[in-house]
Design an enzyme around this catalytic site. Structure first.
Site, mmCIF file in Angstrom:
data_model
loop_
_atom_site.group_PDB
_atom_site.id
_atom_site.type_symbol
_atom_site.label_atom_id
_atom_site.label_comp_id
_atom_site.label_asym_id
_atom_site.label_seq_id
_atom_site.Cartn_x
_atom_site.Cartn_y
_atom_site.Cartn_z
ATOM 1 N N GLN A 109 18.196 -49.549 41.157
ATOM 2 C CA GLN A 109 17.393 -48.375 41.492
ATOM 3 C C GLN A 109 15.946 -48.810 41.732
ATOM 4 O O GLN A 109 15.352 -49.493 40.899
ATOM 5 C CB GLN A 109 17.443 -47.338 40.369
ATOM 6 C CG GLN A 109 16.757 -46.038 40.754
ATOM 7 C CD GLN A 109 16.719 -45.041 39.624
ATOM 8 O OE1 GLN A 109 16.131 -45.323 38.587
ATOM 9 N NE2 GLN A 109 17.328 -43.894 39.818
ATOM 10 N N TYR A 181 7.814 -37.980 41.003
ATOM 11 C CA TYR A 181 7.183 -39.286 41.147
ATOM 12 C C TYR A 181 6.679 -39.475 42.573
ATOM 13 O O TYR A 181 6.829 -38.614 43.426
ATOM 14 C CB TYR A 181 8.136 -40.400 40.733
ATOM 15 C CG TYR A 181 8.462 -40.383 39.253
ATOM 16 C CD1 TYR A 181 7.467 -40.230 38.303
ATOM 17 C CD2 TYR A 181 9.771 -40.508 38.807
ATOM 18 C CE1 TYR A 181 7.752 -40.208 36.951
ATOM 19 C CE2 TYR A 181 10.076 -40.493 37.454
ATOM 20 C CZ TYR A 181 9.064 -40.346 36.529
ATOM 21 O OH TYR A 181 9.353 -40.316 35.195
#
Length: 189
Positions: A109, A181
């Site tokens: 990720q 984010y």
């Protein structure tokens, strides 16, 4: 084995990648589990290998930063494939070989950073797609990223995916649309 949920234990595909079953380990942030070179430390590697031993079909690692410098993240903090690519490949390749021995697949990720969701003290450079207040401390102002910084971040995603492939990962997942984010902030900037 119960036949009630037998479909969970049948193979599945993500693109061309065959997963041995439909059991997937969701990513969890590995903050503090990087070594001094930005590779995954031994403790994190063992954690993922133990999940493979348990029979999971797919592991998605926790976030790995594509560029620690863009926000001036503390070190060692998050693993980062571009900090020292050879060290990252060396450590991850060995881990992935062990994970693959159990028939488990693993995706890396990747995150572009935190942007206005940076915890005070975790970053030293406060950036965002547009000027904005910090999510946790509105006294902290995040400046707008430059076009050059955005292009650099895109290139670091590409570099990180290349490193992931060389390290034996079966795929990558882009960390976005979660908790606001940095990449998420481009959608609302």
């Amino acid at each position: 084995m119960s036949t009630k949920y037998k479909e969970l234990f049948e193979p599945a595909y993500i693109g061309k990648v065959q997963i041995k079953n439909k059991l997937s380990m969701a990513p969890m942030g590995p903050v503090g589990y990087a070594d001094a070179l930005g590779a995954m430390n031994q403790r994190l590697q063992e954690y993922y290998v133990e999940r493979a031993k348990g029979g999971i079909g797919l592991i998605i690692t926790g976030i790995c930063s594509v560029d620690l410098d863009i926000e001036g993240m503390v070190r060692p903090g998050l693993p980062c494939p571009t900090q020292n690519p050879l060290a990252f490949i060396h450590e991850a390749y060995q881990m992935n070989e062990r994970i693959h021995a159990y028939g488990t697949k693993i995706f890396l990720q990747l995150t572009g950073g935190l942007g206005r969701s940076a915890l005070p003290g975790f970053a030293t450079k406060f950036i965002a797609p547009s000027e904005n207040e910090n999510r946790f401390d509105p006294r902290i102002k995040h400046r707008e990223m430059t076009i050059e910084e955005i292009k650099n971040m895109i290139q670091k995603f590409v570099m990180s995916a290349v490193v992931a492939k060389k390290a034996g990962f079966d795929g990558v997942e882009i960390h976005a649309v979660h908790e606001g984010y940095l990449l998420d902030q481009f959608a609302i900037a």
